[in-house]
Write an enzyme that holds these catalytic residues in place. Sequence first.
Site, short mmCIF file in Angstrom:
data_model
loop_
_atom_site.label_atom_id
_atom_site.label_comp_id
_atom_site.label_asym_id
_atom_site.label_seq_id
_atom_site.Cartn_x
_atom_site.Cartn_y
_atom_site.Cartn_z
N ASP B 409 0.80 -1.30 -0.18
CA ASP B 409 0.14 0.00 0.01
C ASP B 409 0.99 1.23 0.04
OD1 ASP B 409 -2.15 1.58 0.48
OD2 ASP B 409 -2.00 1.74 2.51
N THR B 411 0.05 4.69 0.34
CA THR B 411 0.26 5.95 1.16
C THR B 411 0.41 5.25 2.54
OG1 THR B 411 -2.22 5.14 1.06
CG2 THR B 411 -1.83 7.55 0.48
N GLU B 498 -2.78 17.75 -7.16
CA GLU B 498 -3.38 19.10 -7.07
C GLU B 498 -3.10 20.20 -6.19
OE1 GLU B 498 -7.93 18.02 -7.15
OE2 GLU B 498 -7.70 18.41 -9.11
N LYS B 563 -7.04 21.34 -17.30
CA LYS B 563 -5.87 20.94 -17.06
C LYS B 563 -6.00 19.39 -17.53
CE LYS B 563 -5.16 19.40 -12.37
NZ LYS B 563 -6.06 20.02 -11.27
N ARG B 701 -4.48 5.49 -6.46
CA ARG B 701 -6.13 5.72 -6.34
C ARG B 701 -6.85 4.77 -6.68
NH1 ARG B 701 -7.16 11.49 -9.05
NH2 ARG B 701 -9.19 11.24 -7.69
#
Lengths: 351, 1028
Positions: B409, B411, B498, B563, B701
Amino acid sequence: MTWSATARGAHQPDNTAFTQQRLPAWQPLLSASIALPLFFCAGLAFIGLGLGLYYSSNGIKELEYDYTGDSGTSNCSVCAEAGQGRAPPPPCSCAWSFSLPELFQGPVYLYYELTNFYQNNRRYGVSRDDEQLSGLPSALRHPVNECAPYQLSAAGLPIAPCGAIANSLFNDSFSLWHQRLPGGLYVEVPLDRSGIAWWTDYHVKFRNPPLVNGSLALAFQGTAPPPNWRRPVYELSPDPNNTGFINQDFVVWMRTAALPMFRKLYARIRQGNYSAGLPRGAYRVNITYNYPVRAFGGHKLLIFSSISWMGGKNPFLGIAYLVVGSLCILTGFVMLIVYIRYQDQDDDDEE
Amino acid sequence: MFRRSLNRFCAGEEKRVGTRTVFVGNHSVSGTEAYVAQRFCDNRIVSSKYTLWNFLPKNLFEQFRRIANFYFLIIFLVQVTVDTPTSPVTSGLPLFFVITVTAIKQGYEDWLRHRADNEVNKSTVYIIENAKRVRKESEKIKVGDVVEVQADETFPCDLILLSSCTTDGTCYVTTASLDGESNCKIHYAVRDTIALCTAESIDTLRAAIECEQPQPDLYKFVGRINIYSNSLEAVARSLGPENLLLKGATLKNTEKIYGVAVYTGMETKMALNYQGKSQKRSAVEKSINAFLIVYLFILLTKAAVCTTLKYVWQSTPYNDEPWYNQKTQKERETLKVLKMFTDFLSFMVLFNFIIPVSMYVTVEMQKFLGSFFISWDKDFYDEEINEGALVNTSDLNEELGQVDYVFTDKTGTLTENSMEFIECCIDGHKYKGVTQEVDGLSQTDGPLTYFDKADKNREELFLRALCLCHTVEIKTNDAVDGATESAELTYISSSPDEIALVKGAKKYGFTFLGNRNGHMRVENQRKEIEEYELLHTLNFDAVRRRMSVIVKTQEGDILLFCKGADSAVFPRVQNHEIELTKVHVERNAMDGYRTLCVAFKEIAPDDYERINRQLIEAKMALQDREEKMEKVFDDIETNMNLIGATAVEDKAWTEHQEYGLIIDGSTLSLILNSSQDSSSNNYKSIFLQICMKCTAVLCCRMAPLQKAQIVRMVKNLKGSPITLSIGDGANDVSMILESHVGIGIKGKEGRQAARNSDYSVPKFKHLKKLLLAHGHLYYVRIAHLVQYFFYKNLCFILPQFLYQFFCGFSQQPLYDAAYLTMYNICFTSLPILAYSLLEQHINIDTLTSDPRLYMKISGNAMLQLGPFLYWTFLAAFEGTVFFFGTYFLFQTASLEENGKVYGNWTFGTIVFTVLVFTVTLKLALDTRFWTWINHFVIWGSLAFYVFFSFFWGGIIWPFLKQQRMYFVFAQMLSSVSTWLAIILLIFISLFPEILLIVLKNVRRRSARNPNLELPMLLSYKHTDSGYS
């Protein structure tokens, strides 16, 4: 599975050598430098032992005679013919004559050998009642089912000793006669028929049932002898210490052989003038030929054999030791060469 | 109307119908229609496998489905029914033991699951019923119930947000336990229900929700709510993922919300993502089964050969029934076919020890006891959480030594998940800023231009685009009210790049201040606040690979900012400066940065009217909403003007430059799920091929199920490599369950991962020792254990088989029954168990420091055909030596100096003695790590054998039918020849092994520096550039 770990997890793990897998340990490495001397030593020791065994075995004398009586090869063939297809075969006797040019070094043991006789057949091997043989009266009256079809006689009496092994007791008998001088009288050589069975078998495992009124015959009352027997078990020998279940021949027979070709001890010759062995001269063995072996394609043999510290004649052990010993030394040399070559390479690598 | 009634009519076939209708609060929407309850499943979560009633039959059934157990059952039944040479107890007892222990273990585990289920199902929730707040158990929630959830509570089922305590009807949610993203996501209520934020008012709501049937994708939801206010015609509003609160997610920063349950229990997205914990089998276990089949084949062959030969041999009448060994009447009358069959079974029973029950017991014990070393290891102890490693299943210890692919994983486990804005290019001019010099100080001088400047307007437009075109939220702290221009603004977003972009814009003087009432507020370089009304957000998706916003400036101009990936943007822009930007983008991509292109377009008011209508229409669609939206988006995002491009550095990525591929969840769903057609398979294989070429692949994601799908994909590769998954969040559970070995990290994101994993450790770094040292050792130990067991039992049974040729194929056992039973249980069990627990053929420190050693055992190296054949031939050789050695020894009148004769039991005992010593000494030769325990059990076992044999033969045992062994052992030892033969036979048997060991040692000394390739992810070595 989880409980232990959770219980553990709540605390810091024990810091012991065992839990951390850091127990002190001997970490041997069978390196060439250890193994090579070992190979040579073992090789030499084996060769030494092998030579000893080989010469011992070679020193053992055996004299054997096939008295089955196939196709008129011996005078026992008459008996063999007579017994053909008849059960029980009629009593018959024959003889084997031989002469010894020199002393047959003693102590001399007399064996009989049967071939193609499967004492190790499972059906045969279980067909006995050890409780009965240990003299238990209840077992005497009620032999185990494994003894069938030799469990009960035709009259319905319990057979004692029951089972196929007992029923097929070897019943040839031999007597040895010696003619010291040519043309002289044949003297019977005393055969020691005691002490041929295992001590523990004779003294512990096999017991007669408790005597009734001091009589063994009464103790066996209400039982039938095995169908092939001519005499009941308590008449196997006049000697009270050698009759009934503790008859030595019987005890020897009851220790079933490992292989279909087997020898069993018949007698030891160690008395009187014959304690040192059989002196030279002519001999005759009188054989009471009862036991039918041709029915199952078997043979019977008589063997005189001397015995050494390693037992009877058996070249196998000595040869095997010699072969393995030489193999050890041979591989030792090969390894030495390999080792030296690799070590050279090693040195090169390290430089 | 018609459709709804149709739906109701076939409520039982809900599954097939694409949508479901939910009545909010279970109120019928119009008086005319009678309300008919649709049948949905209740809100119970069931992860347990058994109930009290079906435990015994189901568990037994499952256990006997194991090939070994079934085999032992058959053997046992044969022994019970047919006259066989050995007693049924010899196989029945161990089987009973194994079955009982396993049943208890599985029962206990299921009880734990029951308890966990109950905990969830019985938890308290509040439901609004008849305008009152009613307390209920979670499992009682029905679809349509209005549920109240308070801050920091998890949602008990999938809810459609109706209203929250905030005025704008939003709430913050963290989905850490679902997809591992710990940031807050904002969810919205539909405009018309925002005001209903009390129990009374919410009860007055009359609405019906139509939505799709449950599906596992966490990020997909389409629905429509029809609100019936008083007498007016229904108002329809679209519902999307932003309206759906998922079970398992947690409400944050919002006091309370009301939501209506749409999916409950096993139909929630979480439950659909949860994969049942299936029994994992290790590669070793599979090898055992393979060996088992080989040995079963050997066994059957042996039995068949013996049976055939028996009847060939018996065709001679005097062999079949010699006068000394006659059959009973019953035996004569038995049908020959039947006899042959029972003979065959008898032989099978006689030789059945070749597949030992005890091996399964020993393997289980080894695994169970061995796993303690993991939980005991103080290197896995973490002071912070005061815990060490945890072993949830001991079945997979050895699999830790076999891992080919590691799935981790991202994150929080491997990386810090931080991205940084590196540079941008505006109209082809490169801007590369240094953070300290900006920060709003040098604003009047314009942005930092180190190379040459683009037009000022273009520059500002670009920065505004960066500030507006995103889905970033500002984290609202209670103290800071809305948009005070505090220096510390915490941006939260589902996508870290972002944030990086917004922060990047801030560096150049444009600060995003957040949303207020649908207006985005931006502070420009002159410290003025600009407000833009956010009209539409055209969300990012994997197909378009771009996102857009449509905003209205204060002046009333409508602008579209877009974008996206260069390939997604370049074809849609009209200006001619693409070339310059393109060069820039390509260079950045070569450097390993993530690049995005920014474009804009002005929309005329008339056009906007049309666009707006189209967008709303598409959003309302229930069927094919995505496709329709896509089409609309596609139409809108055309003829744009390219402003520039950005480059963002993924810190994690550049730290491990050997990574080769980054792919995100939405893209993956394309590869994995798109359809069954051939092109999808094609994508899949291309993707796999790329993956195989890379040192590492990064997937971002992803939905939990996608993680599992990736794992499954790799698992099913050619050669079925062993996979390991490691993760700390509930979102990793499916991947942990899917992979061969699942490791949970007892991290901050809850304990779900740790609970569902096979092993859990406090830190990611512990994986190294777990694999390199523990895994390696366990593998070597158990592989040796398995090989040794088959070896020693082949040695054991082969003489018995050979003996049949000399006893008229009569199933005569060579060894006494006590030896047959005790061989595996007592005489030879402990040394191998001790070995399999303590052996360290290589020092732990060496193992940990040299990952190359790990490669040596990869691919189940020790249980491949080669080693298996070696062991089998060794066993065959030794068995032959034992038997024929003794056979030739017996070619004599007597072995004793007193001329007495030995019988068949002595023969067997000699073979058995040689066997026990050889087999034990063979293990001693293999042992590299002699602790006192090894010494104790090895020499102890041999001593015990001798002692036992004396004891067993020393007494007339009253319970035995036959006193076969009486004094056999003692008598045997009284013969010098026997001693010499035993020593010789042991030596001959071990000779090849000794030779091999010595040769190996010579070779090991010389063979150094093997150039092995490092396994992936175990190489932390830096390479300068992975892409040039």
